[in-house]
Design an enzyme around this catalytic site. Structure first.
Site, PDB file in Angstrom:
ATOM      1  N   ASP A 165       0.818  -1.710   0.253  1.00  9.87           N
ATOM      2  CA  ASP A 165      -0.558   0.368   0.099  1.00  9.87           C
ATOM      3  C   ASP A 165       0.888   0.741   0.017  1.00  9.87           C
ATOM      4  OD1 ASP A 165      -2.379   1.521  -0.059  1.00  9.87           O
ATOM      5  OD2 ASP A 165      -2.970   0.998   1.857  1.00  9.87           O
ATOM      6  N   HIS A 302     -10.162  -1.367  -8.178  1.00 14.17           N
ATOM      7  CA  HIS A 302     -10.496  -0.745  -6.530  1.00 14.17           C
ATOM      8  C   HIS A 302      -9.330   0.891  -6.931  1.00 14.17           C
ATOM      9  CE1 HIS A 302      -9.944   0.765  -2.414  1.00 14.17           C
ATOM     10  NE2 HIS A 302      -8.582   0.819  -2.088  1.00 14.17           N
TER      11      HIS A 302
HETATM   12 FE1  N7H Z   1      -6.660   2.451  -1.314  1.00 15.06          FE
HETATM   13  N1  N7H Z   1      -5.496  -2.117   0.077  1.00 15.06           N
HETATM   14  O1  N7H Z   1      -4.536  -1.826   0.654  1.00 15.06           O
HETATM   15  O2  N7H Z   1      -5.981  -3.675  -0.503  1.00 15.06           O
HETATM   16  N2  N7H Z   1      -6.099   1.000  -1.998  1.00 15.06           N
HETATM   17  N3  N7H Z   1      -8.494   0.598   0.488  1.00 15.06           N
HETATM   18  N4  N7H Z   1      -9.251   2.793  -0.601  1.00 15.06           N
HETATM   19  N5  N7H Z   1      -6.592   3.452  -2.333  1.00 15.06           N
HETATM   20  C1  N7H Z   1      -4.677   1.198  -2.568  1.00 15.06           C
HETATM   21  O3  N7H Z   1      -1.573   2.296  -5.329  1.00 15.06           O
HETATM   22  C2  N7H Z   1      -7.373  -0.549  -0.217  1.00 15.06           C
HETATM   23  C3  N7H Z   1      -9.798   3.047   0.316  1.00 15.06           C
HETATM   24  C4  N7H Z   1      -7.778   4.825  -2.728  1.00 15.06           C
HETATM   25  O4  N7H Z   1      -3.602   6.337  -7.884  1.00 15.06           O
HETATM   26  C5  N7H Z   1      -3.879   0.387  -2.853  1.00 15.06           C
HETATM   27  O5  N7H Z   1      -0.840   3.312  -3.338  1.00 15.06           O
HETATM   28  C6  N7H Z   1      -7.641  -1.278   1.449  1.00 15.06           C
HETATM   29  C7  N7H Z   1     -10.891   3.545   0.322  1.00 15.06           C
HETATM   30  C8  N7H Z   1      -7.053   5.791  -4.025  1.00 15.06           C
HETATM   31  O6  N7H Z   1      -3.734   4.620  -8.989  1.00 15.06           O
HETATM   32  C9  N7H Z   1      -4.346  -0.358  -2.070  1.00 15.06           C
HETATM   33  C10 N7H Z   1      -8.957  -0.694   1.741  1.00 15.06           C
HETATM   34  C11 N7H Z   1     -11.009   4.639  -0.780  1.00 15.06           C
HETATM   35  C12 N7H Z   1      -5.592   4.432  -4.084  1.00 15.06           C
HETATM   36  C13 N7H Z   1      -5.273  -0.265  -1.435  1.00 15.06           C
HETATM   37  C14 N7H Z   1      -8.833   0.445   0.586  1.00 15.06           C
HETATM   38  C15 N7H Z   1      -9.459   4.059  -1.097  1.00 15.06           C
HETATM   39  C16 N7H Z   1      -5.660   3.398  -3.559  1.00 15.06           C
HETATM   40  C17 N7H Z   1      -2.705   0.422  -3.939  1.00 15.06           C
HETATM   41  C18 N7H Z   1      -9.790  -0.751   3.253  1.00 15.06           C
HETATM   42  C19 N7H Z   1     -11.050   6.225  -0.536  1.00 15.06           C
HETATM   43  C20 N7H Z   1      -4.258   4.974  -5.135  1.00 15.06           C
HETATM   44  C21 N7H Z   1      -1.478   1.000  -3.399  1.00 15.06           C
HETATM   45  C22 N7H Z   1      -9.550  -1.750   3.288  1.00 15.06           C
HETATM   46  C23 N7H Z   1     -12.290   6.384  -0.253  1.00 15.06           C
HETATM   47  C24 N7H Z   1      -4.927   4.740  -6.404  1.00 15.06           C
HETATM   48  C25 N7H Z   1      -0.807   2.205  -3.973  1.00 15.06           C
HETATM   49  C26 N7H Z   1      -4.219   4.926  -7.622  1.00 15.06           C
HETATM   50  C27 N7H Z   1      -5.014   2.393  -3.731  1.00 15.06           C
HETATM   51  C28 N7H Z   1      -6.436  -1.225  -0.149  1.00 15.06           C
HETATM   52  C29 N7H Z   1     -10.204   1.716   0.991  1.00 15.06           C
HETATM   53  C30 N7H Z   1      -8.846   5.218  -2.540  1.00 15.06           C
HETATM   54  C31 N7H Z   1      -3.166  -1.630  -1.983  1.00 15.06           C
HETATM   55  C32 N7H Z   1      -7.238  -3.103   1.828  1.00 15.06           C
HETATM   56  C33 N7H Z   1     -11.694   3.860   1.344  1.00 15.06           C
HETATM   57  C34 N7H Z   1      -7.519   7.264  -3.987  1.00 15.06           C
END
Ligand code: N7H
Length: 439
Positions: A165, A302
């Site tokens: 992440d 996602h």
């Molecule tokens: Fe997400 N995860 O760790 O599995 N998220 N997220 N997220 N997320 C991203 O690109 C995750 C949640 C965003 O720029 C990655 O840095 C999990 C919410 C945004 O291309 C991973 C949960 C919201 C991005 C995860 C969760 C977001 C992003 C890839 C809940 C907003 C950047 C790593 C438990 C409301 C996308 C990365 C881009 C990326 C995970 C929640 C938003 C691995 C487990 C609630 C904006």
């Protein structure tokens, strides 16, 4: 207009990612609290201090306040963010979630503030916490607290599903050269009273922000069972590889961080670990029609739902957030793995920074992740974000999971992430803390 470049010695933060404590508090004695804050403020960390290894403290501290908390402190100014003012509990219907699963302390608007202590050492963390409690004494009362902890060994930096992440973050205009593929946003998208903050705010809010804090429970064994039951149907691929591919397509990245847009069939850990390449993609490919191509990355993945890159034309800078999440809870046990059922709570302490919650966190959840029609003008209705899209706990659908049948519909029997609630907070800059939160 507002001056564009923020003062990094004004922007507060708490950016260690090894361990932290987030404590929700009531302010029992506002007058006493404001006096004692004079002693606390010098220990609150700012971005410039945290960026420089030579000034980084062994533990950091930051504070933020709910609307109820600001009122309790006698601050009646209108900060002009109605989602913040209403509080997260009232916002749950907009997020398509039931509050039945919420931690009881988050139900309602009674929490006044949160403090976040963070460190790379658990000793320093404990010391920082007890020092703070000693200073503030009985002026505050902790009503709920939760500890975040990086996962062990080579899983450090990975959340509980196993994905790396914190790869993709926007950077602020005026600060250095962005990495390839990194988005640059005007400071006012993240900080109040900076260029392109569209709202009228009291002048003292400059360089402050709003944060959305969420405790998000992750059902890891269930997520794995789902993938095992829905392996991608690539000829010659083993069941384990095919299940891993399904999960990678749900996320838009492999567990190593490698984007499926650049590594569509097999993980590429070298790519995943390379900051000059792992964010440098935009969902277009020569010879492929971007309104129907899900061979590379599903429309609903996602990361694609949250940052659609060239899916939106022109590229939309209004909805970027700064994320800082840390896992909480124990590792998955043998019993859980075998039974396919979560027995102990684990998940992500999610924190999103923005200048406007309705176009930041709330917008991403409501208008993009939960919305089956987003992104529009594709060859198929994308469906919900399979990782984080919410539908009030009911079954959801998504498309694109199987690259051999990308327009096929998949029913997701459950949400693999369950909200335990949270709150919206105002995170004051250092000067706002000095002038408004202390006396
Ligand atoms: Fe997400 N995860 O760790 O599995 N998220 N997220 N997220 N997320 C991203 O690109 C995750 C949640 C965003 O720029 C990655 O840095 C999990 C919410 C945004 O291309 C991973 C949960 C919201 C991005 C995860 C969760 C977001 C992003 C890839 C809940 C907003 C950047 C790593 C438990 C409301 C996308 C990365 C881009 C990326 C995970 C929640 C938003 C691995 C487990 C609630 C904006």
């Amino acid at each position: 207009g507002h001056p564009p470049v923020p003062h990094l010695d004004e922007v507060t933060t708490s950016s260690f990612n090894i361990s932290n404590v987030q404590a929700e508090v009531l302010i029992v004695d506002p007058t006493g609290f404001k006096k004692l804050m004079n002693m606390v403020i010098p220990t609150i960390s700012t971005v410039d201090i945290m960026l420089d290894m030579s000034t980084q403290p062994s533990a950091s501290l930051n504070m933020a306040f709910s609307q109820t908390g600001l009122h309790k402190l006698g601050i009646q100014d209108n900060l002009n963010d109605t989602v913040f003012s209403g509080g997260q509990f009232a916002d749950a219907p907009n997020l398509a979630e039931s509050t039945n699963t919420w931690v009881s302390q988050f139900k309602g608007t009674s929490i006044h503030g949160v403090y976040i202590t963070a460190s790379d050492s658990s000793n320093s963390l404990m010391q920082q916490n007890s020092a703070l409690q000693t200073v503030l004494g009985t002026t505050i009362q902790v009503v709920y607290s939760i500890q975040g902890q990086a996962r062990p060994g080579d899983q450090a930096g990975h959340e509980h599903f196993g994905f790396l992440d914190g790869i993709s973050q926007p950077t602020i205009e005026g600060f250095g050269t962005p990495l390839p593929g990194q988005v640059t946003v005007p400071a006012g998208k993240l900080l109040l009273n900076r260029e392109q903050d569209q709202m009228t705010r009291p002048s003292w809010t400059i360089d402050s922000s709003f944060v959305a804090f969420r405790q998000l429970k992750q059902l890891v064994p269930e997520f794995n069972t789902f993938a095992n039951d829905h392996p991608a149907s690539i000829p010659g691929m083993s069941q384990a590889q095919a299940a891993e591919l399904t999960q990678a397509r749900m996320m838009g990245r492999w567990k190593s961080g490698a984007p499926v847009d650049l590594a569509p069939l097999f993980d590429d850990p070298v790519l995943g670990a390379d900051p000059t390449r792992n964010n440098n993609f935009n969902y277009t490919h020569p010879g492929f029609n971007s309104s129907s191509d899900q061979i590379h990355c599903p429309f609903s993945a996602h990361i694609r739902k949250n940052v659609p890159r060239t899916d939106l034309d022109p590229i939309d800078l209004a909805h970027h957030i700064l994320r800082s999440g840390i896992p909480y809870g124990p590792e998955v046990t043998e019993v859980e793995q075998q039974s396919g059922q979560t027995m102990m709570e684990r998940g992500l302490l999610f924190l999103a920074v923005q200048s406007n919650i309705a176009s930041g966190f709330q917008f991403l959840q409501k208008a993009w992740m939960n919305n089956p029609e987003f992104v529009k003008h594709k060859s198929v209705l994308p469906g919900l974000d399979p990782v984080m899209g919410q539908n009030n706990g009911s079954a959801r659908f998504t498309t694109g999971l199987d690259p051999m049948n990308p327009e096929g519909n998949t029913t997701l029997p459950m949400q693999f992430v369950v909200s335990r609630g949270g709150e919206y907070f105002f995170m004051p800059s250092l000067s706002a803390l000095r002038h408004i939160i202390s006396s």
